[in-house]
Write an enzyme that holds these catalytic residues in place. Structure first.
Site, PDB file in Angstrom:
ATOM      1  N   HIS A 105      46.512  37.146  -1.515  1.00 63.43           N
ATOM      2  CA  HIS A 105      46.888  38.513  -1.162  1.00 63.43           C
ATOM      3  C   HIS A 105      46.869  38.752   0.346  1.00 63.43           C
ATOM      4  O   HIS A 105      47.315  39.798   0.821  1.00 63.43           O
ATOM      5  CB  HIS A 105      45.938  39.492  -1.851  1.00 63.43           C
ATOM      6  N   ASP A 134      51.985  40.188  -1.253  1.00 62.86           N
ATOM      7  CA  ASP A 134      51.640  41.464  -1.869  1.00 62.86           C
ATOM      8  C   ASP A 134      51.976  41.453  -3.359  1.00 62.86           C
ATOM      9  O   ASP A 134      52.767  40.623  -3.826  1.00 62.86           O
ATOM     10  CB  ASP A 134      52.391  42.604  -1.187  1.00 62.86           C
TER      11      ASP A 134
END
Length: 345
Positions: free
Chosen positions: A316, A320
């Site tokens: 992450h 995204d």
């Protein structure tokens, strides 16, 4: 041990790959005094990347073992001697007599030393979770069109290629194709998290379960391979891992990984990213289910469909959730559109 010998050959630990500098002797396959032929497996070694057999560099008798089991040796280091005994009474020294194992009841605890490869897997999995912020996105995909194509073509495909036509090469082809549109999924962050490399080629890691532990051989330039080529390379990689013939260089350089946990019946999982990659795709088992849908005119229909889950774990820090969802949507769309028979040629 007699020193009357001719044409003695010192066995050294050969190169095991560009990044491998040492290995642990896990087991000698020949005892002192045993005859071995050139090219015949002589011992097993373990590195951080792979367990493998070392072939004998010459034919002869194993006259000396310079490095015992469980010892660490550097590449190029001497580990044994092979030659021919010339003295009529030259008898190799016998090793220590191993005591008979003590019988244990079925309920007794058993303590074993963890194999080096298992220790490496444990260390790398923990390091991966400590290095990156990982999460998983899951989608469901309808592969009924692929199931029908596979049912029609699998016998001819197997006869022509020698490889069984499973669902896996279709999933791999769709996943690799989608990386061209979603390059962040095929990227790597540097250690300082200051630069990202968007890889131009797809070097695909395929997780393989084996008796020795989990290994991830790499299929180079997977984006240019057609389904028959993918099926062959997937099968060959798995065979090399399970037979112990995989080379360390075959386990490095991957840019994206796929793990087929569905081969063991799992619906889906949350795989751990193979550092320094940014994502790993888990493929669940294909199951037939009753699926409701709206037909022409909006009428509700219930049909038997072949369904599977795809789970993408990703870093992450660079990927995204929206990136992951877009990538999985592209993969799903490609799979649900199906493939043509010509794509199996």
């Amino acid at each position: 041990m007699s020193t009357n010998q001719i044409a003695a050959t010192t066995v050294v630990l050969p190169s095991l790959g560009e990044s491998v500098t040492e290995a642990t002797i896990t087991r000698w396959l020949k005892a002192l005094g045993d005859r071995v032929e050139a090219g015949e497996p002589l011992l097993e070694v373990a590195t951080d990347k792979v367990d493998t057999e070392i072939p004998s560099p010459a034919s002869g008798i194993l006259l000396d073992v310079l490095v015992p089991d469980d010892a660490l040796v550097e590449v190029g280091g001497a580990i044994g001697v092979i030659g021919e005994n010339t003295g009529p009474t030259a008898i190799p020294e016998s090793g220590p007599v191993e005591p008979d194992p003590v019988p244990m009841s079925d309920a007794a605890d058993r303590v074993e030393k963890l194999p080096r490869i298992r220790r490496t897997i444990a260390r790398r999995m923990l390091e991966s979770l400590q290095t990156s912020a990982q999460l998983t996105t899951v989608v469901e995909v309808d592969v009924t069109a692929i199931a029908r194509l596979r049912a029609r073509e699998k016998e001819e495909f197997h006869h022509r290629t020698g490889v069984k036509l499973s669902f896996l090469p279709f999933f791999v082809a769709a996943a690799v194709e989608a990386l061209g549109e979603h390059r962040v999924i095929n990227s790597s962050l540097d250690a300082d998290c200051t630069e990202v490399t968007y890889h131009g080629a797809v070097h695909l890691g395929m997780a393989v379960d084996s008796d020795r532990g989990l290994m991830v051989p790499v299929i180079r330039d997977a984006a240019v391979l057609r389904i028959p080529q993918l099926a062959r390379q997937i099968a060959d990689s798995a065979d090399n891992v399970r037979s112990g013939t995989i080379r360390p260089d075959d386990l490095s350089g991957g840019t994206f990984t796929i793990t087929n946990t569905g081969s063991r019946g799992a619906l889906f999982d949350t795989p751990i990213v193979n550092q320094p990659q940014s994502a790993i795709l888990g493929i669940g088992t294909v199951v037939e289910r009753l699926v409701p849908a709206r037909g022409d005119g909006g009428a509700l229909q219930i049909d038997v469909r072949s369904m599977a889950y795809l789970s993408l774990s990703y870093d992450h820090r660079i990927v995204d959730g929206a990136d992951a969802a877009r990538y999985l949507t592209t993969v799903r769309r490609r799979l649900e559109c199906g493939f043509e028979s010509s794509e199996l040629q």
